[in-house]
Design an enzyme around this catalytic site. Sequence first.
Site, mmCIF file in Angstrom:
data_model
loop_
_atom_site.group_PDB
_atom_site.id
_atom_site.type_symbol
_atom_site.label_atom_id
_atom_site.label_comp_id
_atom_site.label_asym_id
_atom_site.label_seq_id
_atom_site.Cartn_x
_atom_site.Cartn_y
_atom_site.Cartn_z
ATOM 1 N N GLY A 57 68.952 81.228 69.077
ATOM 2 C CA GLY A 57 68.204 80.628 70.182
ATOM 3 C C GLY A 57 68.977 79.477 70.786
ATOM 4 C CG ASN A 58 68.646 78.314 74.515
ATOM 5 O OD1 ASN A 58 67.823 77.545 75.002
ATOM 6 N ND2 ASN A 58 68.705 79.598 74.845
ATOM 7 N NE ARG A 59 70.910 71.292 70.188
ATOM 8 C CZ ARG A 59 70.582 71.107 68.909
ATOM 9 N NH1 ARG A 59 69.323 70.921 68.588
ATOM 10 N NH2 ARG A 59 71.507 71.111 67.985
#
Length: 216
Positions: free
Chosen positions: A21-23
Site C-alpha cells: 500500500g502507500n501513505r
Amino acid sequence: MHILLTAGPTYEPLDPVRFLGNRSTGKMGYAIAEAFAAQGAEVTLISGPSYLPDPASPRIRTVRVETAAEMYAAASEVALEADVWVFAAAVADYRPAKVGVDKIKKSGETLTLELVKNVDIAATLGQRKRPEQFAVGFALETTNELAHAQDKLRRKKFDLIVLNSLRDAGAGFGHDTNKVTVLDAAGQIVNFELQSKAEVARGLVSLIMAKLNPAP
Ligand code: CTP
Ligand code: CA
C-alpha cells in the site's frame, strides 16, 4: 453536474494477511468531494481503504474499493456519464504477480517479490474522454516537478493537473494542510498558498467551475 472522483490509496494483496500500500489518507480527495457537493454537484467518490468516514452529504455516493483493478472497474462504470473526472487517488503502480491463497511462511534470508503493472485508470479512461468532459489529475514529483507534471497532463489527456509540493513542511500525506500548483493544457500556472486541505479543495473546485463555465 456529476463528478467522478477517485481518492485514497489502493491496497494490493500479497497473501490473505498482507498487502502493498502507500501513505495516502484520502483527506485531499474527500475534501474535494465535500467542496463539489457544497456547490450543488452530485459526486461519486470511489475510495481506496481510508479511515475517514463516508462523507455525510446526500450528494456524495461513496464506493469503497481495495485494489487498483477494483477502482478501475468502479470508475469506468461512472466515467461515461460523469461531466468531470478528478483522479486524486494514489493508485499502486504495481501489484504482486501472485497472490498466495495461504499465508507466505518465513523461510530464507531474503525474499524476492515479482510485481506486475497495474492498469493506469486516468490514462485508460482518458482514451475515452469526450470533448465536453473535463479531467483533473494529480502529481507528486521530487525532481523536475513542472516538466513531469506537464508531461503527465499531456499523456493522460488531463485538462488540469494539480502538483503536490513535498518541499513545504505541512504539505502532503497525512497533513491537514497542503500546498499545490495547478497547470492547465495551455501552459497557465496557478500557485496556491499553503492552506487547509478544505481551503485547497474549495479553490480547486472554483478553478474547475470557472474553466467549465468561462466568464463571457
Ligand atoms: N493514476 C491512475 N492510475 C494509476 C496511476 C496513476 O489513475 N495506475 C492517476 C493518479 O490518480 C494521478 C495521476 O494518474 O491523478 C498521476 O499519478 P502519478 O502516480 O503521479 O503518475 P504515474 O503515471 O503513475 O507516474 P509515476 O508514479 O512514475 O510518477
Ligand atoms: Ca504512480
